[in-house]
Design a protein around this motif. Sequence first.
Motif, PDB file in Angstrom:
ATOM      1  N   LYS A 513       0.825  -1.010   0.054  1.00 53.32           N
ATOM      2  CA  LYS A 513       0.137   0.043   0.109  1.00 53.32           C
ATOM      3  C   LYS A 513       0.935   1.093  -0.154  1.00 53.32           C
ATOM      4  CE  LYS A 513      -4.157  -2.095   2.334  1.00 53.32           C
ATOM      5  NZ  LYS A 513      -4.950  -1.975   3.423  1.00 53.32           N
ATOM      6  N   GLU A 514       0.382   2.259  -0.541  1.00 59.23           N
ATOM      7  CA  GLU A 514       1.255   3.464  -0.758  1.00 59.23           C
ATOM      8  C   GLU A 514       1.575   4.149   0.255  1.00 59.23           C
ATOM      9  OE1 GLU A 514       3.382   5.847  -3.736  1.00 59.23           O
ATOM     10  OE2 GLU A 514       2.105   4.007  -4.001  1.00 59.23           O
ATOM     11  N   GLU A 515       0.758   4.149   1.385  1.00 53.69           N
ATOM     12  CA  GLU A 515       0.845   4.819   2.566  1.00 53.69           C
ATOM     13  C   GLU A 515       2.171   4.221   3.463  1.00 53.69           C
ATOM     14  OE1 GLU A 515      -1.426   6.083   6.817  1.00 53.69           O
ATOM     15  OE2 GLU A 515      -2.468   5.233   5.276  1.00 53.69           O
TER      16      GLU A 515
END
Length: 538
Positions: A513-515
């Motif tokens: 996930k990007e976060e």
Amino acid sequence: MYKRVPMAEVLPKSPEFEAYMKWALESGIKINKVIYPVRFPPGYIGTMATERINPGDIIVSVPNSSLFTTKIAEKSDLNELFQKYDDFFDEDDPHYEDLILATYLIWEKSLGERSKWYHFISHQPKSETLQDWSIEELQQLQDPDTVYDAKQQMGFTLKLWGGWKKVMLKSKIFSPAMIEFPEFLWAYRLLSTRSFGKFCPYTTFAPMAEFLNHNNTCTYYYYGTTEVSSESAKRYVNFSNGEDHDDDMVFKKPINKITCKKLIELACPGGIKQDSEMYKLVIESESLDNEERKNDEEKDYGKPDSEVLRETNEKELSIIAGNETYEEGSEVYMSYGRYSNRMLLATYGFSLKDNIYNFARIKTSLDRFIIGEKAYEIRSLDNNKVYLFKLKSDTLCKELFRVVRVLNWTNNFPVNACFSPASIDLEMKVIEIILGVVNEQIDEFPTRLEEDLKIVENQLTLRHYFAMVYRIEIKKILHKQVKYLLAARNIFEIIRDGRSIDHAFEVFFRGMKEEEKNEICEAMRTYFRTFRIYHENN
């Protein structure tokens, strides 16, 4: 932007508080766009915005004539007392201003309604800190070092009171009730929790400015004319680099500072000849130590230029919104300083979630960082001294990596790999050792993070709640460090298989996930940037 707090409850004002407000307004104090008292979840009292507060808005302003300061105390009816016992009220004593102002507070309190400061003083609470917690409550912290420090601080306060009491008994000015410990503790703690000092000419109380709770906000205080100093406005805008300004803790065993030169002496106990290639390490260690000393000297913990703080009747102490906005219905804060949760609990009795100045402590002797017989050698050479490393939530600990790296470096590795991440094999060894130390620290807690997160969902007393926040935030930092260390190890494994650094990052983060990807990348940014320099030059 600070958002509206849905469960906030505006509380009725008592007649006494209404009288305090009336006195404040008559004294020229201005209060803008806020209301107090308001109860915020999970049950503490604070200040709420009644309309939108924008950057640069003045929230509270107190004219110079309404500031309660050490200067006023020195020129009061107690001046003769301070002069007569100047061996105790010594201007060269670091506690001088606190002792002067605490004495004056108790004196003015005893005057009751005859005191000009009656309404202000009558609304000053008995502050609670860790020193007031029961044994059972302190155990909820799961931090014996913090408990020990709290007990030592109480011992120091008792000793200070003992000296003060002897002077006051000699003077015969104060009644017996006025010099008892609870009165002294009340006044002394007010100085720690509600006074302004660093950016004021004197230690100062500012009536009505004491109702804002602390957060890591850019809202700040400023002593001056209405034209706000640009330097003051920038004081907390960027939160520096997340470095705390905590007071030193008191430990059972003293904490030592390790220098790079000392590390080289421990790593190479036989010494290094000047004509050998390894002598570069001695030169580099001295250079790094000089750089560290220079950085320490450049840290500004003192006051601004004295001319900036020169007292004039035209100046005011103002609380000003920094670069943030408060929505109507949001809690309004100010920053008390760049403090970790340990410092906040010890001084103010509360702790914060997601405190950027918070850290987890690794307190250990150096032999813990070495595997095999060399550990015994290091323990003997270093006399089993104790060192402290601060782990943050958003970055790998450069100091810890350096110490473990140097202690495990041998001449089988390149010389430039001693102080810097230049060898994959050495870095992987360093990571494994630090992983072991951090995981040991996690395992030492009586409860797991997952258990704590469930407990804190329940209805708790404020002390129990703040204790839970305290230990949860430390455990979160340690777990994040494990995540960063595992990521670094996996990336090194890919690079060791012959892949480029960029490809290794791409493979590792694929599908993440990007976060989470951004968090890990940011934490490892400086570390791998340095590694890239050495790796690409080989």
